[in-house]
Design a protein around this motif. Sequence first.
Motif, PDB file in Angstrom:
ATOM      1  N   ILE A   1       1.630  -0.538 -43.410  1.00 46.05           N
ATOM      2  CA  ILE A   1       1.983   0.699 -43.764  1.00 46.05           C
ATOM      3  C   ILE A   1       1.797   1.244 -42.450  1.00 46.05           C
ATOM      4  O   ILE A   1       2.611   2.310 -42.245  1.00 46.05           O
ATOM      5  N   ASN A   2       0.798   1.116 -41.893  1.00 47.56           N
ATOM      6  CA  ASN A   2       0.645   1.877 -40.648  1.00 47.56           C
ATOM      7  C   ASN A   2       1.534   1.451 -39.427  1.00 47.56           C
ATOM      8  O   ASN A   2       2.118   2.572 -38.779  1.00 47.56           O
ATOM      9  N   ILE A   3       1.911   0.288 -39.388  1.00 46.79           N
ATOM     10  CA  ILE A   3       2.765   0.027 -38.371  1.00 46.79           C
ATOM     11  C   ILE A   3       4.364   0.642 -38.377  1.00 46.79           C
ATOM     12  O   ILE A   3       5.103   1.335 -37.523  1.00 46.79           O
ATOM     13  N   ILE A   4       4.828   0.516 -39.796  1.00 48.52           N
ATOM     14  CA  ILE A   4       5.971   1.279 -40.215  1.00 48.52           C
ATOM     15  C   ILE A   4       5.994   2.881 -40.166  1.00 48.52           C
ATOM     16  O   ILE A   4       7.073   3.395 -39.579  1.00 48.52           O
ATOM     17  N   ALA A   5       4.938   3.205 -40.769  1.00 46.13           N
ATOM     18  CA  ALA A   5       4.780   4.747 -40.733  1.00 46.13           C
ATOM     19  C   ALA A   5       4.697   5.414 -39.402  1.00 46.13           C
ATOM     20  O   ALA A   5       5.322   6.379 -39.090  1.00 46.13           O
ATOM     21  N   ASP A   6       3.856   4.584 -38.310  1.00 46.23           N
ATOM     22  CA  ASP A   6       3.809   5.309 -36.931  1.00 46.23           C
ATOM     23  C   ASP A   6       5.144   5.400 -36.200  1.00 46.23           C
ATOM     24  O   ASP A   6       5.771   6.247 -35.703  1.00 46.23           O
ATOM     25  N   ARG A   7       6.140   4.077 -36.536  1.00 44.47           N
ATOM     26  CA  ARG A   7       7.405   4.355 -35.898  1.00 44.47           C
ATOM     27  C   ARG A   7       8.480   5.125 -36.801  1.00 44.47           C
ATOM     28  O   ARG A   7       9.266   5.888 -36.131  1.00 44.47           O
ATOM     29  N   ALA A   8       8.090   5.349 -38.058  1.00 45.41           N
ATOM     30  CA  ALA A   8       8.964   6.465 -38.636  1.00 45.41           C
ATOM     31  C   ALA A   8       8.681   7.872 -38.125  1.00 45.41           C
ATOM     32  O   ALA A   8       9.440   8.602 -38.152  1.00 45.41           O
ATOM     33  N   LEU A   9       7.394   8.018 -38.111  1.00 42.24           N
ATOM     34  CA  LEU A   9       7.255   9.488 -37.132  1.00 42.24           C
ATOM     35  C   LEU A   9       7.960   9.725 -36.012  1.00 42.24           C
ATOM     36  O   LEU A   9       8.201  10.887 -35.603  1.00 42.24           O
ATOM     37  N   VAL A  10       7.903   8.458 -35.140  1.00 37.08           N
ATOM     38  CA  VAL A  10       8.558   8.563 -33.780  1.00 37.08           C
ATOM     39  C   VAL A  10      10.030   8.941 -34.110  1.00 37.08           C
ATOM     40  O   VAL A  10      10.562   9.631 -33.270  1.00 37.08           O
ATOM     41  N   ALA A  11      10.621   8.274 -35.084  1.00 36.80           N
ATOM     42  CA  ALA A  11      11.936   8.598 -35.313  1.00 36.80           C
ATOM     43  C   ALA A  11      12.180   9.809 -35.666  1.00 36.80           C
ATOM     44  O   ALA A  11      13.214  10.828 -35.243  1.00 36.80           O
ATOM     45  N   ALA A  12      11.271  10.563 -36.638  1.00 38.66           N
ATOM     46  CA  ALA A  12      11.596  11.841 -36.933  1.00 38.66           C
ATOM     47  C   ALA A  12      11.305  12.656 -35.927  1.00 38.66           C
ATOM     48  O   ALA A  12      12.171  13.759 -35.742  1.00 38.66           O
ATOM     49  N   PHE A  13      10.389  12.573 -34.817  1.00 41.20           N
ATOM     50  CA  PHE A  13      10.294  13.320 -33.740  1.00 41.20           C
ATOM     51  C   PHE A  13      11.588  13.104 -32.939  1.00 41.20           C
ATOM     52  O   PHE A  13      12.012  14.170 -32.356  1.00 41.20           O
ATOM     53  N   ALA A  14      12.098  12.069 -32.691  1.00 37.83           N
ATOM     54  CA  ALA A  14      13.267  11.727 -31.761  1.00 37.83           C
ATOM     55  C   ALA A  14      14.263  12.793 -32.298  1.00 37.83           C
ATOM     56  O   ALA A  14      15.248  13.270 -31.613  1.00 37.83           O
ATOM     57  N   LYS A  15      14.466  12.842 -33.735  1.00 34.56           N
ATOM     58  CA  LYS A  15      15.632  13.484 -34.433  1.00 34.56           C
ATOM     59  C   LYS A  15      15.463  14.897 -34.689  1.00 34.56           C
ATOM     60  O   LYS A  15      16.290  15.564 -35.361  1.00 34.56           O
ATOM     61  N   GLU A  16      13.923  15.307 -34.048  1.00 38.35           N
ATOM     62  CA  GLU A  16      13.782  16.705 -34.348  1.00 38.35           C
ATOM     63  C   GLU A  16      13.732  17.055 -36.048  1.00 38.35           C
ATOM     64  O   GLU A  16      14.093  18.225 -36.190  1.00 38.35           O
ATOM     65  N   ARG A  17      13.358  16.218 -36.718  1.00 32.22           N
ATOM     66  CA  ARG A  17      12.978  16.420 -38.211  1.00 32.22           C
ATOM     67  C   ARG A  17      11.766  16.748 -38.497  1.00 32.22           C
ATOM     68  O   ARG A  17      10.758  15.872 -37.998  1.00 32.22           O
ATOM     69  N   VAL A  18      11.468  17.797 -39.334  1.00 36.74           N
ATOM     70  CA  VAL A  18      10.294  17.734 -39.786  1.00 36.74           C
ATOM     71  C   VAL A  18       9.778  17.027 -40.838  1.00 36.74           C
ATOM     72  O   VAL A  18       8.149  17.190 -41.191  1.00 36.74           O
TER      73      VAL A  18
END
Length: 547
Positions: free
Chosen positions: A237-254
Motif C-alpha cells: 500500500i505504501n509503495i503504490i500510494a507514494d507513487r500515486a501521490l507523485v503522479a497526482a503532483f506531476a499532473k497538478e491534480r488535487v
Amino acid sequence: MYLRYFGLNEPPFSITPDPAFVYLSPRHRDALAHLLYGIGQGGSGGFVQLTGEVGTGKTTLCRCLLEQVPEGTRIALILNPLVTPRELLAAISEELKIDISGSTDSTRLLVDGLNRYLLEAHGRGERVVVVIDEAQNLSPEALEQVRLLTNLETSKEKLLQIVLLGQPELRELLQRRNLRQLAQRITARYHLSPLAHKDTHLYIRHRMQIAGAQRNPFRRGAMNALYQRSQGIPRLINIIADRALVAAFAKERVDVTSAMVQEAANEVQLGEHQVKRVRWPWMVATAAVVTVAVLLFVTLTDRRLPGETPVEQTGAVALPPAQNETEAQIDATEPDESIQAVEQPLVQTIGELDSDWLRVHQDQAWQGLAELWNDPSAAFAIQAACNGDDSTGYACLGDQGSWSKIKRLGLPVVLQLQLETPSYLLLQGVDNEKLLVGAPDEAVTVSKDSVEARWLGSYLVSWPQASGWPAEVRRGNNGPAVATIMEMAGRVDVPYHGEQVFDAAFEVWLKSFQARNGLIADGIVGRNTLLHLMTASIDEPQLIDSW
C-alpha cells in the motif's frame, strides 16, 4: 517532492517502520496483545511466536512492543539471525551488555555468563526477553540453542522469555520433527494477515492525517484500487500510494484517482499476477494410468481450497456499480473532502427491483459465484455440485441459519428465496441493516428487511474441491487429507498444536471446535466441519462487512 503541494509535514507512506504512523487494525491489535501477553507473566518462560507475510507489519509491531514493555523488562533485540549458535549467544549477551571478553570461543562460557546475568536480574525482580526478528532464517541448530536457553530457570520459574517474529516459513520450520520440543514450548502464537478492505481505507486516511493532511486526496475508487493491487499488505500500500501521490503532483491534480493507482502499481511492477495472498495447502486429485486410480495431493498456493485446479488470482471481491462501473464519474466529481469522511451508498429495497432484474440474476447467481472464486468457467460446475454432483471439482453445502451464522462463516453464499417460485440470490455482503446482493457486475445494496420477508433461512455455499476428497475423515485415518486438515486446524481461532496425526487428542480438540461452531460434536470431519475448518485459511472470496 509533493509534501508542500498536498500540505503535508512529512511523507505519509514511507516504508520505514515508524511507530508514529502505526495503524492498529483489529488484527494488529490482537497481535500486539499477544506479544505483550507473552513478554509479561503470561509467557511463563516459553516462546511467543508472531508470523505474517512479508510487509504485513511485523517489524512495526515489534517497534510498538519495545515502546510498551513493562517496567523492569530487559530486551535483547536480534535483527540478523543468520548466525551460528555461538554467534547468536554472543549477540544476545552483547545486547544485554554482558561482558563476554574471553568467552566468545566457548559456548559453555557464554551460557554460564548469560545464566549469571539472568539470576541477578531475577534477584532484582526484572524480566529478560530476547526478541528475534526474521526468525525463519534461524538454522535448526541455532533454534535448538535458543530452546536450551529456556532451560535456564530457578526452582519455580523460567528466567528467559523468547519472542520469535518471522514469515510463514517459520511455522513450517517449527513443524519439523527434530524441533518438536521447541514447538511444544510456544505459549502464545499469532498469524498476522493483511488488512481487510475496510481497514485499507482507514489505514490510508490514518497515515494522511498523521502526515498533516487536512483532507484525504485518495478518492474512494483509488482506495479500492489500492486494496485490489496491494491485497491489503501495508508495505505494498505504501509503495503504490507514494507513487500515486507523485503522479497526482506531476499532473497538478488535487485528488488521486483509481487510474493513477493502477499506473503506479504497474510502474513498480506490482501487477495483480505478482501480488500473492497468504497461502495455504490444498489438494489436487489426479488419476493414475493402468488399472488402479491413485489420488495425488499436491500443496499449492493462493486462495484455493482442497482439490481446486490452479487458477490465476487477480484481485479483490468485485464492488457494486457505485464503486466500480461509475468509478470514473466519482473520481471526477466526488472528492473525499474530509479525512474522516464516511461514504454510504444508497439503500435500495428489493421491492423496488423489477421482476426482470430478479429473473436475470436467477440465471447469473452461479456465474457470479464462480467469478468471486475467480473461476468464471465454473458456473455450471458449482450449480451441478449444489444439485448433488460430487464430481465437478466443486463441493456444495446446503444449510439453514441466520445472518449472524452467515457472517461467522465469512463466505459469499447463495440465498434461497421464497417468491412465486424458489429463487436464488447471490449474497456478497452483510452490514448492520443492509445487504450487498447480485453478481459482481449487477450488485446492488438492499435492506435486510426486504430480503427477510422472502427468505426462510436456507442458503447454499460452494467451494473448489477435488472429486476424490473423502466424504468423511476420522480418527485413525492418515494421508494427504489428514495433513491438510491438520494445517487448517492450526489456523483457526483456537488452533490445534498437537501431533500432526488424527489421534484421540485431535478428536477431543475437534469435538470442542465443532461445539464452538454450532456443529454436531462427533469428532468426524464431514463436509460441514471441513467448511468451518477451512474458512480461517481463505483470503478470497470473503463476505464483505462494509462497503
